[in-house]
Scaffold this motif. Structure first.
Motif, short mmCIF file in Angstrom:
data_model
loop_
_atom_site.label_atom_id
_atom_site.label_comp_id
_atom_site.label_asym_id
_atom_site.label_seq_id
_atom_site.Cartn_x
_atom_site.Cartn_y
_atom_site.Cartn_z
N LYS A 25 1.11 -1.27 -0.05
CA LYS A 25 0.08 0.06 -0.01
C LYS A 25 1.53 1.22 -0.23
N GLU A 26 1.83 0.66 1.12
CA GLU A 26 2.76 2.36 0.93
C GLU A 26 3.73 2.74 -0.40
N LEU A 27 4.09 1.05 -1.25
CA LEU A 27 4.79 1.61 -2.42
C LEU A 27 4.42 2.85 -3.29
N LEU A 28 2.46 2.48 -3.62
CA LEU A 28 2.07 3.39 -4.37
C LEU A 28 2.34 4.58 -4.36
N GLY A 29 2.51 5.10 -5.64
CA GLY A 29 3.26 6.77 -5.31
C GLY A 29 4.63 6.53 -5.18
N LYS A 30 4.90 5.51 -4.13
CA LYS A 30 6.86 6.21 -4.96
C LYS A 30 7.86 5.81 -5.96
N LEU A 31 8.68 6.26 -5.98
CA LEU A 31 9.42 6.23 -7.25
C LEU A 31 10.68 5.05 -8.01
N LEU A 32 9.99 3.95 -8.90
CA LEU A 32 10.59 3.18 -9.26
C LEU A 32 11.56 3.95 -9.78
#
Length: 210
Positions: A25-32
């Motif tokens: 859930k917290e990975l959503l919106g993060k930058l790979l």
DNA sequence: GCCGGGATACTCT
DNA sequence: GAGTATCCCGGCA
């Protein structure tokens, strides 16, 4: 000056060392990010799935299964688990929880940000301008597709996301509208196929399956 | 636009 | 030898 870039930072091992459902859930919106041949390839994570390990019938590590392929899942949090499915597609995961608790988060879709030109080449072997509309939309909207676009392959299996050229950066923009639903492609998983362990950003056009 | 089937090669039995 | 945490294309509407 680039104040925004200075605020971005690489996620730490502590971030990954939690239950896969939370990390997903917290990975959503993060930058790979993949620093590839001197260029930054990056994309916002818009869809993820949690694989909760020993008790999860959909997980490769279900029942404590420990083969060559799943070995990385059994290791420490914050490492990349990359495997091949259906002969031609790779899937990119981040291992979560401590050694001995084999959970992971599958990155299912991303939205291209930097290096889009190179992504077009990686996916279709032609410049961005030459892509058809469906190809443009299909750049990174699936687990296999994003691996091809970001040049992720078997050689990244087991690399440390906290210390290598592939990693995930924090992003000051919080994501509010998250959809929680069932995972994809796990019909064999009996009751586990009904768990709402897939997460995506509502209304994002790069989400693979609504 | 939606649906169905085939490709494809790696992994484990 | 069977199954697979997918993708793509063609056929029909």
């Amino acid at each position: 000056m680039e104040p925004k870039r200075a605020l971005l930072k690489k996620l730490t091992r502590e971030f990954y060392n939690r239950d896969a459902t939370i990390v997903a859930k917290e990975l959503l919106g993060k930058l790979l990010v993949h620093e590839f041949e001197g260029k930054r390839l990056s994309a916002i994570i818009v869809e993820t799935e949690a694989y909760m390990g020993v008790s999860d019938k959909a997980a490769h590590s279900y029942g404590g299964r420990r083969t060559q392929r799943v070995e990385v899942m059994h290791g420490d949090a914050g490492y990349a688990y990359v495997f091949m499915v259906y002969g031609k597609n790779y899937c990119f995961n981040t291992v979560t929880r401590e050694k001995g608790n084999p959970q992971a988060v599958l990155i299912r879709a991303v939205e291209p940000v930097e290096g889009v030109e190179l992504m077009a080449q990686n996916r279709f072997g032609k410049p961005l301008k030459a892509l058809t509309k469906p190809q443009e939309k299909g750049l990174t909207n699936g687990p296999g597709k994003l691996c091809e676009a970001l040049a992720i392959n078997r050689s990244m299996n087991g690399v440390d996301l906290c210390d290598s050229e592939i990693y995930i950066e924090d992003n000051e923009k919080p994501v509010t509208d998250i959809v929680e639903t069932t995972r994809v492609g796990i019909d064999y998983a009996e009751e586990a196929k009904y768990y709402n362990w897939r997460f995506y950003i509502k209304d994002n056009k790069y989400v693979s399956v609504k």
